[in-house]
Design a protein around this motif. Structure first.
Motif, PDB file in Angstrom:
ATOM      1  N   LYS A 681       6.894   0.031  -0.705  1.00  0.00           N
ATOM      2  CA  LYS A 681       7.594   0.633   0.436  1.00  0.00           C
ATOM      3  C   LYS A 681       9.081   0.796   0.151  1.00  0.00           C
ATOM      4  N   LYS A 682       9.604   1.991   0.444  1.00  0.00           N
ATOM      5  CA  LYS A 682      11.032   2.251   0.261  1.00  0.00           C
ATOM      6  C   LYS A 682      11.716   2.143   1.623  1.00  0.00           C
ATOM      7  N   PRO A 686      15.689  -3.295   2.184  1.00  0.00           N
ATOM      8  CA  PRO A 686      14.430  -3.916   1.761  1.00  0.00           C
ATOM      9  C   PRO A 686      14.440  -5.434   1.917  1.00  0.00           C
TER      10      PRO A 686
END
Length: 798
Positions: A681-682, A686
């Protein structure tokens, strides 16, 4: 009027109950985009990873017995042991650099890999936007559900994987007649073929013969063209209306209102020592037999069988941690909120329950324990081969088996240990020059490989060269006995394996210059020391972890021999050796030394804490019996700090619990539940590192299931600790759990505990005995001696 108020109150209680955050349900407002958001199901052999997409649903399929490779050639390096004297000589001369190089000659092939079986896709003909989407996994009955609306029609799906019927079931419904239109296809990353026969989607294939360059061919299989484990997946639709059609590689259902999809999976694996191509079972026949038997049963009967079978294990334990004010949120949002420091006691219970759910779902196949990813792996080349890593991870998978009342799941590991003892006898002789007993090393696989890994000298000894897995694993046999009191198992299978592990250790020990028994060569799993001259290495003599595991192995083997009233001479040898083992050393920083000398660690905050084995999972270091060593263990943990990977945090929570520091254990438990973004997942900000993914999988990272199991085990360890003679109640209860109750936690000696507590004190304790026996119940400085008959229950007041 009074009657009306009563019913309003009743309704309010009911409404509050159903809207409170669940201790049994993971739920989400959107489908999974990533593996770490998916919901997993399993019957201990067949694993399913459900994404729950509305237009297209993707389900990864796994089988616990589908691995690369074939039976291991245990004699792969028949003269490796001839290098041992030279390594010992180099170490005697304190020439660690030479010893490090020579240690590489004690290496064999690397392990095989756990393989992904395939992906099932259900593609809806109607493409549109789904609204009112809901996806859940109810771990109280091991059933997943998806519901959504599209173009005014409500669609539902229900999924489960049944152990009694060895089948996966997916039930699809629509709220309007004839609105179900979908096709099903199947594919695999492995060499495979897909076709439709008699309205059954059939996928057959073969796992690769090896996954790494270090593989050597077993000579007797050289002439065989067919090699590798075969697999079969069958998919069939049962409909109430509509029409089934098919193309060459897919099944299609049109104009139906309700449909049930049956998925049957089998492999040709027939045991660790049987060639799966020539001596394997008939995977096609098994898959077809399971399909036909299940297809003949109505959906409700299959579901009823599944729930009854699952709940007989799951329902044994019930945990309550007191009042909670946390709002009812989807699980991913709940985890994010909790990670920001908010209270959510029911999420803590859910995490504990989920650990037990995962073990029931991944560990029900004899000789095939849960691997690094349980049974859920989507990768052709999974992280660390998704193998059995035996210097902590495989063992951590089973820390919750006995104390959280899942002893039956432990038998997958115990039967695997028996397999290891067969190849391990060859390994002991050819790699270590020890002619008695059996040995196992850092890694293994479904073929019960026991040799030290490293691709015959290509890998670093810090992780590749370590021969003490047998000593560690043998303690699981004693754990199983002491929780179950199953003397027949101990006599027939358990004790001979324990004795074999102890025999190897006796033969492996040498005497140091002061007359103490040590191991040489030695390493401390995956860690390195740093010498004053700047040399960084892993090979030494007399590593603390080795000796801690041997102490525990000898101690438990002596106890087993006494229980069985056997082997007095051998017992004497072990007792003598125990008394001569190089003692623990406390270093200049007040820590428990990891190395024979008080050397610096190359990485002071290293994730492994193997030198603390005697504190946990062993039990020869305790604050009461060995206060100095317990204090040195505490100092070691302080130096290491709390920031570490998922599985390591799981271990450290148990260590803090054994030091009776509930608040420190709880602090780290909260950190274990820290939200981590899915790997792919970007995001702008993060969230990475060790913790927990949105689907509650442990983030090492990447996903490793041992953190889930270690974390769940630690909850039980905070509430009840025991040895063969005593049971300690609430030994590491954190302030945050000042009130609560638990039912079904098991204690050594064959006892089971049910209790409530308030103001951090037990109020009502019920103890029952499986086989009859005596123990001492302890809370704080209060002690009560208890003697129970078989099956007897007794209420105790403190």
């Amino acid at each position: 009027m009074i009657k009306k108020i009563f019913f309003l109150l009743l309704f309010a209680c009911y409404y509050t109950n159903i809207s409170a955050q669940s201790t049994n349900v993971l739920w989400y407002n959107q489908p999974a985009d990533f593996f770490e958001e998916s919901l997993v199901l399993g019957n201990g052999k067949l694993g399913a990873t459900v994404f729950g997409g509305a237009n297209s649903d993707k389900i990864y399929l796994n089988d616990a017995t589908l691995w690369s490779g074939e039976p291991v050639n245990a004699k792969m390096n028949p003269e490796a042991y001839k290098n041992i004297p030279a390594i010992r000589e180099a170490l005697k001369n304190e020439n660690y650099k030479l010893a490090e190089e020579l240690n590489k000659k004690i290496q064999g092939k690397n392990s095989e890999s756990y393989a992904p079986l395939g992906t099932l896709e259900i593609n809806n003909s109607e493409k549109g936007k789904a609204v009112n989407y809901h996806r859940e996994l109810d771990i109280s009955n091991a059933i997943s559900k998806v519901s959504y609306e599209m173009a005014g029609i409500k669609y539902t799906r229900e999924y489960f994987v049944s152990a009694p019927d060895q089948i996966m079931i997916i039930k699809l419904t629509s709220s309007i007649k004839g609105a179900l239109n979908f096709d099903i296809n199947s594919k695999s990353l492995l060499k495979s073929n897909v076709e439709v026969r008699n309205n059954i989607l059939v996928m057959t294939g073969t796992a690769p013969i090896h996954e790494n360059a270090g593989y050597t061919v077993l000579p007797k299989y050289l002439d065989i063209k067919e090699r590798g484990t075969k697999f079969t997946t069958l998919v069939q639709i049962k409909k109430t209306d509509g029409k089934i059609t098919n193309s060459r590689e897919s099944l299609t259902l049109k104009d139906a209102t309700e449909a049930i999809i049956y998925v049957s999976v089998a492999t040709s694996f027939n045991g660790f020592d049987k060639n799966p191509a020539t001596e394997g079972v008939d995977d096609i026949a098994i898959a077809l037999q399971n399909m036909n038997k299940a297809f003949a049963k109505p959906f409700d009967k299959l579901k009823e069988n599944h729930i009854a079978d699952y709940q007989k294990f799951y329902n044994r334990v019930d945990l309550n941690l007191g009042k909670t004010t946390a709002p009812d949120l989807p699980t991913d949002e709940r985890l994010l909120r909790y990670s920001d420091g908010k209270e959510d006691k029911n999420l803590e219970i859910l995490y504990f329950n989920y650990g037990r759910y995962l073990l029931i779902s991944s560990s029900r196949t004899l000789g095939v324990p849960a691997n690094l990813q349980g049974i859920w792996n989507p990768h052709l080349s999974p992280p660390w081969s998704s193998n059995y890593t035996m210097n902590i991870n495989l063992e951590e998978n089973y820390w919750l088996a006995e104390n959280t009342n899942l002893s039956e799941m432990h038998t997958s590991l115990l039967s695997f240990i028996k397999n290891l003892s067969v190849t391990g006898k060859v390994t002991a002789k050819t790699f270590y020059g020890v002619n008695e007993g059996w040995a196992a090393a850092h890694n293994s696989d479904i073929w019960a490989m026991t040799n030290p890994v490293g691709q015959f000298g290509k890998e670093d000894p810090m992780w590749a060269c370590w021969p003490l897995a047998g000593a560690w694993l043998s303690t699981h046999i004693w754990e199983h006995y002491t929780f179950t009191q199953d003397a027949a198992y101990l006599k027939k299978e358990g004790y001979p394996l324990m004795k074999g592990a102890a025999e190897f250790c006796l033969g492996w020990l040498v005497t140091d210059k002061n007359g103490n028994l040590i191991t040489s060569p030695s390493t401390s799993p995956e860690n390195q020391y740093k010498l004053a001259d700047g040399f960084v290495g892993a090979t030494l003599y007399g590593g603390t972890a080795d000796l801690a595991m041997i102490r525990e192995c000898f101690d438990k083997t002596i106890k087993a021999a006494k229980v069985l009233n056997t082997d007095a001479d051998f017992r004497g040898k072990l007792e003598k050796a125990l008394s001569k083992l190089y003692p623990y050393q406390i270093g200049k920083k007040g820590n428990l030394q990891e190395w024979y000398f008080d050397w610096e660690d190359n990485d002071p905050k290293h994730r492994h804490q193997s030198q603390l084995f005697g504190l946990f999972p062993g039990d020869h270091i305790t604050p009461e019996k060995t206060p100095d060593l317990a204090e040195a263990s505490r100092k070691t943990l302080e130096i290491k700090g709390d920031e570490t990977t998922g599985w390591s945090k799981g271990w450290r929570i148990n260590l803090w619990a054994r030091l009776w520091d509930g608040n420190r254990a709880y602090k780290m438990f909260r950190e274990l539940l820290r939200y981590v973004d899915p790997d792919g997942k970007k995001t702008d900000k993060p969230r990475r590192g060790g913790g927990t993914y949105p689907n509650l999988f442990d983030a090492h990272p990447p996903f490793q299931i041992d953190g889930n199991f270690g974390g769940a085990a630690a909850v039980a360890e905070m509430l009840v600790q025991s040895n063969e003679n005593e049971i300690r109640l609430l030994p590491a209860l954190p302030d945050a759990w000042e009130e609560g109750s638990v039912k079904g936690i098991c204690a050594r000696g064959g006892f089971e505990i049910e209790m409530t507590w308030n103001n951090k004190k037990p109020e009502n304790v019920i103890i029952s005995s499986k086989n009859g026996g005596k123990t001492t119940l302890i809370f704080g400085d209060k002690k009560q001696e208890i003697v129970l008959k078989k099956g007897e229950k007794r209420e105790i007041n403190f």
